[in-house]
Scaffold this motif. Structure first.
Motif, PDB file in Angstrom:
ATOM      1  N   GLY A 126     -17.380  -1.370  -5.722  1.00 21.73           N
ATOM      2  CA  GLY A 126     -16.050  -0.789  -5.878  1.00 21.73           C
ATOM      3  C   GLY A 126     -15.511  -0.140  -4.606  1.00 21.73           C
ATOM      4  O   GLY A 126     -16.130  -0.180  -3.542  1.00 21.73           O
ATOM      5  N   ASP A 158     -16.237   3.967  -4.321  1.00 20.93           N
ATOM      6  CA  ASP A 158     -15.209   4.521  -5.211  1.00 20.93           C
ATOM      7  C   ASP A 158     -15.533   5.940  -5.685  1.00 20.93           C
ATOM      8  O   ASP A 158     -14.803   6.488  -6.507  1.00 20.93           O
ATOM      9  CB  ASP A 158     -14.930   3.593  -6.399  1.00 20.93           C
ATOM     10  CG  ASP A 158     -16.182   3.032  -7.037  1.00 20.93           C
ATOM     11  OD1 ASP A 158     -17.299   3.370  -6.578  1.00 20.93           O
ATOM     12  OD2 ASP A 158     -16.059   2.246  -7.997  1.00 20.93           O
ATOM     13  N   TYR A 194     -11.303   1.426  -4.304  1.00 21.24           N
ATOM     14  CA  TYR A 194     -10.020   0.902  -4.781  1.00 21.24           C
ATOM     15  C   TYR A 194      -8.813   1.521  -4.107  1.00 21.24           C
ATOM     16  O   TYR A 194      -7.699   1.273  -4.516  1.00 21.24           O
ATOM     17  CB  TYR A 194      -9.957   1.054  -6.306  1.00 21.24           C
ATOM     18  CG  TYR A 194     -11.085   0.307  -6.955  1.00 21.24           C
ATOM     19  CD1 TYR A 194     -11.057  -1.090  -6.986  1.00 21.24           C
ATOM     20  CD2 TYR A 194     -12.208   0.955  -7.453  1.00 21.24           C
ATOM     21  CE1 TYR A 194     -12.110  -1.810  -7.517  1.00 21.24           C
ATOM     22  CE2 TYR A 194     -13.265   0.240  -7.984  1.00 21.24           C
ATOM     23  CZ  TYR A 194     -13.205  -1.139  -8.006  1.00 21.24           C
ATOM     24  OH  TYR A 194     -14.256  -1.851  -8.513  1.00 21.24           O
ATOM     25  N   ASP A 240     -22.413   2.946  -6.231  1.00 20.78           N
ATOM     26  CA  ASP A 240     -21.050   2.885  -6.778  1.00 20.78           C
ATOM     27  C   ASP A 240     -20.879   4.024  -7.797  1.00 20.78           C
ATOM     28  O   ASP A 240     -21.830   4.400  -8.484  1.00 20.78           O
ATOM     29  CB  ASP A 240     -20.849   1.529  -7.457  1.00 20.78           C
ATOM     30  CG  ASP A 240     -19.419   1.306  -7.935  1.00 20.78           C
ATOM     31  OD1 ASP A 240     -18.693   0.548  -7.280  1.00 20.78           O
ATOM     32  OD2 ASP A 240     -19.052   1.872  -8.987  1.00 20.78           O
ATOM     33  N   VAL A 241     -19.681   4.547  -7.911  1.00 22.69           N
ATOM     34  CA  VAL A 241     -19.457   5.710  -8.778  1.00 22.69           C
ATOM     35  C   VAL A 241     -19.634   5.371 -10.262  1.00 22.69           C
ATOM     36  O   VAL A 241     -19.886   6.267 -11.078  1.00 22.69           O
ATOM     37  CB  VAL A 241     -18.068   6.332  -8.508  1.00 22.69           C
ATOM     38  CG1 VAL A 241     -16.951   5.508  -9.139  1.00 22.69           C
ATOM     39  CG2 VAL A 241     -18.007   7.774  -8.996  1.00 22.69           C
ATOM     40  N   HIS A 242     -19.543   4.089 -10.588  1.00 27.04           N
ATOM     41  CA  HIS A 242     -19.765   3.669 -11.980  1.00 27.04           C
ATOM     42  C   HIS A 242     -21.204   3.180 -12.148  1.00 27.04           C
ATOM     43  O   HIS A 242     -21.780   2.612 -11.215  1.00 27.04           O
ATOM     44  CB  HIS A 242     -18.797   2.537 -12.351  1.00 27.04           C
ATOM     45  CG  HIS A 242     -17.362   2.907 -12.161  1.00 27.04           C
ATOM     46  ND1 HIS A 242     -16.647   2.572 -11.026  1.00 27.04           N
ATOM     47  CD2 HIS A 242     -16.521   3.603 -12.960  1.00 27.04           C
ATOM     48  CE1 HIS A 242     -15.406   3.048 -11.136  1.00 27.04           C
ATOM     49  NE2 HIS A 242     -15.302   3.685 -12.293  1.00 27.04           N
ATOM     50  N   HIS A 293     -21.679  -5.534 -10.257  1.00 27.12           N
ATOM     51  CA  HIS A 293     -22.717  -4.764 -10.940  1.00 27.12           C
ATOM     52  C   HIS A 293     -22.464  -4.462 -12.424  1.00 27.12           C
ATOM     53  O   HIS A 293     -23.373  -3.975 -13.099  1.00 27.12           O
ATOM     54  CB  HIS A 293     -23.064  -3.490 -10.153  1.00 27.12           C
ATOM     55  CG  HIS A 293     -22.036  -2.417 -10.213  1.00 27.12           C
ATOM     56  ND1 HIS A 293     -22.360  -1.085 -10.060  1.00 27.12           N
ATOM     57  CD2 HIS A 293     -20.696  -2.467 -10.399  1.00 27.12           C
ATOM     58  CE1 HIS A 293     -21.262  -0.370 -10.154  1.00 27.12           C
ATOM     59  NE2 HIS A 293     -20.237  -1.168 -10.351  1.00 27.12           N
TER      60      HIS A 293
HETATM   61 ZN   LIG Z   1     -17.152   1.349  -9.373  1.00 26.79          ZN
END
Ligand SMILES: [Zn+2]
Length: 347
Positions: free
Chosen positions: A291, A250, A293, A163-165, A125
């Motif tokens: 993600g 994540d 991790y 996703d956290v980002h 992404h």
């Molecule tokens: Zn991420």
């Protein structure tokens, strides 16, 4: 709700060394989800290679060629945290190809599942139309969305990214495209820095990008409220023929790359909300791994996602405990998101 998996067997050929996005992330996940598939009789599909023409629906010629050549001469660093090793191009084609296998299998008159969860790397992404970045070579979600529209003939496709980002690459590719809705939950501020509320699309795509920047410390409750107040109603009004989820776990409380407080129960709930939405419209759902991790917690989180998709009871024992204090400024943030989105949608 019948769910299943798409597996990328060659993922270890994409070698990144001691990088957080590495081949050690998924063996535990595959074991855990393999148990689920046996217990619940879930289908498992094998990935295939995407064609170059599939990539070119989302990326420029020069980007595809850059990645191919970088891999051939690899290891080559494409940006500060994105590396291509000799087999990376082939693995990236199979990572994108897994998304296409999933799209094929959950659509059409002979659909084989209601949803499929593709366990793939490299993730996608952050890859923009013309650039690899943030551990990502090609935007698997944007490639699958354009394939669904142009090859499978689905007029409207929705991509939801938890996703956290921020999914800046997927957003970049789809920014002027009204046929594909992009909704992103992400911590803000955080890498890559984009994804503020006022990024809503351009030209004909205006209103078809929806950003929910979550304050640090947001957890299960805030994500559920964001879904209920914003993402759910907008998905419903957009009325897609396919839902693609960029599923990055994540934001978990024990993941070191961010400071969100999601738990396995929160991911289960997000997946379940998406699956229930898809079921309410009678459409397919494709979940693509992004993600996540911490190899210790990822098997549990992906199990929680799969259970949410399939509607079976997850076993969430052993999950980390999230702090009880919520983030500051969430109510105001949600109100601000609602104000911006109310220009385009009834929210
Ligand atoms: Zn991420």
């Amino acid at each position: 709700m019948k769910t299943g998996l798409v597996i990328l067997r060659e993922q270890s050929g994409h070698e990144t060394g001691s990088h957080p996005e590495n081949a050690r992330r998924f063996p535990g996940v595959i074991n855990r989800l393999g148990e689920d598939s046996r217990e619940h009789d879930l289908p498992i599909f094998e990935s295939r290679e995407a064609e170059v023409e599939d990539l070119l629906r989302a990326h420029t010629d020069s980007h595809v060629e850059n990645v191919r050549v970088a891999a051939e001469n690899g290891p080559t660093w494409l940006d500060g945290d994105t590396v291509a090793s000799p087999e990376s191009y082939g693995v990236a084609l199979r990572s994108a190809g897994a998304a296409l296998v999933a799209a094929d299998a959950v659509t059409g008159p002979e659909r084989q599942a209601d949803s499929l969860f593709a366990i793939i790397r490299p993730p996608g992404h952050h890859a923009t139309a013309d650039r690899a970045m943030g551990f990502c070579l090609f935007s698997n979600a944007a490639i699958a969305a354009r394939y669904a529209r142009d090859v499978l003939g689905i007029d409207r496709v929705a991509v939801l990214d938890w996703d956290v980002h921020h999914g800046n690459g997927t957003q970049d590719i789809l920014y002027d495209d009204p046929s594909i809705l992009f909704i992103s939950f992400h911590q803000w501020p955080l890498y890559p820095g984009s994804g503020w509320i006022d990024e809503v699309g351009v030209g004909e795509g205006r209103g078809y990008t929806v950003n929910l920047p979550m304050p640090p410390g947001a957890g299960d409750r805030e994500h559920a409220e964001g879904f209920e107040a914003i993402a759910g109603p907008i998905l419903d009004q957009f009325n897609p023929g396919l839902l693609i989820v960029s599923a990055g776990q994540d934001g978990h409380v024990a993941d070191q790359l961010a400071s969100q407080n999601l738990t396995a129960a929160g991911y289960n709930q997000l997946a379940s909300s998406c699956a229930r939405f898809a079921a309410s419209k009678g459409i397919g759902l494709v979940a693509l791994h992004e993600g996540g991790y911490n190899p210790e917690t990822l098997p549990l989180l992906d199990h929680a996602v799969l259970a949410g998709l399939g509607g079976f009871a997850p076993d969430l024992s052993g999950d980390s405990i999230a702090p009880e204090t919520g983030p500051t400024g969430w109510e105001e943030r949600l109100a601000q998101i609602r104000r911006t989105q109310s220009t385009y949608w009834a929210v």
